[in-house]
Design an enzyme around this catalytic site. Structure first.
Site, PDB file in Angstrom:
ATOM      1  N   CYS A 161       0.825  -1.227   0.000  1.00  0.00           N
ATOM      2  CA  CYS A 161       0.000   0.000   0.000  1.00  0.00           C
ATOM      3  C   CYS A 161       0.851   1.266   0.000  1.00  0.00           C
ATOM      4  O   CYS A 161       0.625   2.186  -0.800  1.00  0.00           O
ATOM      5  CB  CYS A 161      -0.951  -0.008   1.180  1.00  0.00           C
ATOM      6  SG  CYS A 161      -0.230  -0.602   2.699  1.00  0.00           S
ATOM      7  N   HIS A 176      -2.840   6.121   4.645  1.00  0.00           N
ATOM      8  CA  HIS A 176      -1.420   6.376   4.887  1.00  0.00           C
ATOM      9  C   HIS A 176      -1.050   7.767   4.356  1.00  0.00           C
ATOM     10  O   HIS A 176      -1.548   8.189   3.311  1.00  0.00           O
ATOM     11  CB  HIS A 176      -0.556   5.345   4.153  1.00  0.00           C
ATOM     12  CG  HIS A 176      -0.634   3.950   4.687  1.00  0.00           C
ATOM     13  ND1 HIS A 176      -1.201   3.617   5.896  1.00  0.00           N
ATOM     14  CD2 HIS A 176      -0.224   2.778   4.133  1.00  0.00           C
ATOM     15  CE1 HIS A 176      -1.123   2.301   6.071  1.00  0.00           C
ATOM     16  NE2 HIS A 176      -0.537   1.758   5.031  1.00  0.00           N
TER      17      HIS A 176
END
Ligand code: 2RA
Length: 329
Positions: A126, A234
Site C-alpha cells: 500500500c 497512509h
C-alpha cells in the site's frame, strides 16, 4: 466471470468485495474463500448472502480470476494451484512481488506489461502504490536520482486487532494488544519486522518495489515507516532529488494530469491532503509541493491515500479490469 476472493472475511477482502460491486465488475459467480475456520460463515455481495468455502473447493470451481488477500503463506501454497487450474491470480501479499517471474503492477503506471501468460500478478504494498503513483510521471520527465520518504501509516494496515487495540485505548478499556505499546497518543517507528540492516520489511518494500515498478535500479530510496493512531489512510512526506531541474508549477501540472492523482495544494486556503478526507476514496492525493532549497534539483511533497482502497483492494480490481478489457483472461 467467476471471481474468487481469497481472504473474503478479512479487512482487505471485505473492501475488495465492496469495490467489485461499486465498479460493477462483471462477476457472474462470486466465490468467497477463507481459511477452514471461517468456512460456512456468510458474507454479503451486491445485497446477496454467500457462504464462504475452503481453498480446495474454490480451486475446483476454476474461477477465471482470484483476488488474494490472505497472507504470504497461503498465497505461496495456493496461488500456484489456482494458476495450474487456469485461474489468473492477483495477490495482495508480499509473496510474489520481488520474484522476477511475476509482474508488480500499478495499472496507471505499468499495466501494459501484462500478458495472458501472467497467471500470478503481484499487487504492490500500500505505501509503495501511493508513492510510485506520484514518482512515476516525475521520473519520466526529470529522472529521479534519490527519494527520502517518511510514512505515517494507518493502523488498519496492521489489521483488525490493531484497530480494536486503539478503540479500547480510546475507551480506556483493557484488551488484546496488537502492539507491545499503546497506539493512542503515540507514534510507533515499527511497521512489520526488523531486518538485519536495521530497516523494517515495510521500509525495504518501499525501496525494492519502487525500483521494480519504475524499472530503474538506479533510483535510490531510503524510508522510515511509522505507525500512527489514524484509520483513514497512509500519509507520506517525500523528498525527491532529480537529475534535472524543474519548475514547480510544471510539477503540479504533470501530477494533476496523471490519472488517479488529485493535487490538493493551495496554502492560501489551507488546502492539502489529509487521511480523514482520503478515506473511502480511490485517488492518491498530493500537496505541500515545494522546492527543497537545501539541495539542488530537489522538492518535497505530501502524499495521502486510503491504504485499504488504492493501496490494496482498488488497485487489485483495477488490474482485473485491465485484464478483462484487454482480453487477457
Ligand atoms: C502496513 N503495508 O500498513 C502494511 C500492510 N498492509 O502494515
Amino acid at each position: 466471470m467467476k471471481v474468487a476472493v481469497v481472504g473474503a472475511t478479512g479487512m482487505v477482502g471485505q473492501v475488495m468485495l465492496k469495490v467489485l460491486a461499486e465498479r460493477n465488475f462483471p462477476v457472474t459467480e462470486l466465490i468467497p474463500v477463507a481459511s477452514e475456520r471461517s468456512v460456512g460463515t456468510k458474507i454479503e455481495f451486491r445485497d446477496k448472502e454467500f457462504e464462504v468455502i475452503g481453498l480446495e473447493d474454490a480451486v475446483a470451481k476454476k474461477p477465471e480470476i482470484a483476488l488474494f488477500s490472505a497472507g504470504g503463506e497461503t498465497s505461496l501454497e495456493w496461488a500456484p494451484k489456482f494458476a495450474a487450474a487456469g485461474t489468473t491470480v492477483i495477490d495482495n501479499s508480499s509473496a510474489w512481488r520481488m520474484n522476477p517471474e511475476n509482474k508488480l503492477i500499478v495499472p496507471e503506471i505499468n499495466a501494459s506489461e501484462l500478458t495472458s501468460e501472467d497467471k500470478i500478478i503481484a499487487n504492490p504494498n500500500c505505501s509503495t502504490i501511493q508513492m510510485v503513483m506520484a514518482l512515476s510521471p516525475l521520473h519520466k520527465k526529470y529522472n529521479i536520482k534519490r527519494v527520502v520518504v517518511s510514512t505515517y501509516q494507518s493502523i488498519t494496515g496492521t489489521g483488525v486487532k490493531a484497530v480494536e487495540q486503539l478503540e479500547n485505548e480510546y475507551a480506556g478499556k483493557q484488551g488484546e494488544m496488537a502492539y507491545p505499546y499503546p497506539i493512542h497518543r503515540n507514534a510507533i517507528p515499527h511497521c512489520d519486522v526488523f531486518e538485519e540492516n536495521g530497516y523494517t520489511k515495510e521500509e525495504m518494500k518501499l525501496t525494492n518495489e519502487t525500483k521494480k515498478i519504475l524499472q530503474d535500479d538506479s533510483v535510490a530510496v531510503t524510508a522510515t515507516a511509522i505507525r500512527i493512531p489514524v484509520v483513514g489512510g497512509h500519509s507520506e512526506s517525500v523528498n525527491i532529488t532529480f537529475e534535472n531541474d524543474f519548475e514547480i508549477n510544471e510539477v503540479r501540472r504533470i501530477l494533476s494530469d496523471f490519472p488517479g492523482i488529485k493535487v490538493q495544494d493551495n496554502l492560501d486556503v489551507n488546502t492539502y491532503p489529509m487521511p480523514i478526507y482520503a478515506e473511502g476514496k480511490d485517488d492518491v492525493f498530493v500537496g505541500r509541493i515545494r522546492r527543497d532549497n537545501s539541495q539542488a534539483n530537489s522538492l518535497n511533497m505530501w502524499i495521502v491515500a486510503d491504504n485499504l482502497r488504492k493501496g490494496a483492494a482498488t488497485n487489485a480490481v483495477q488490474i482485473a479490469e485491465y485484464l478483462v478489457e484487454n482480453k487477457l483472461v
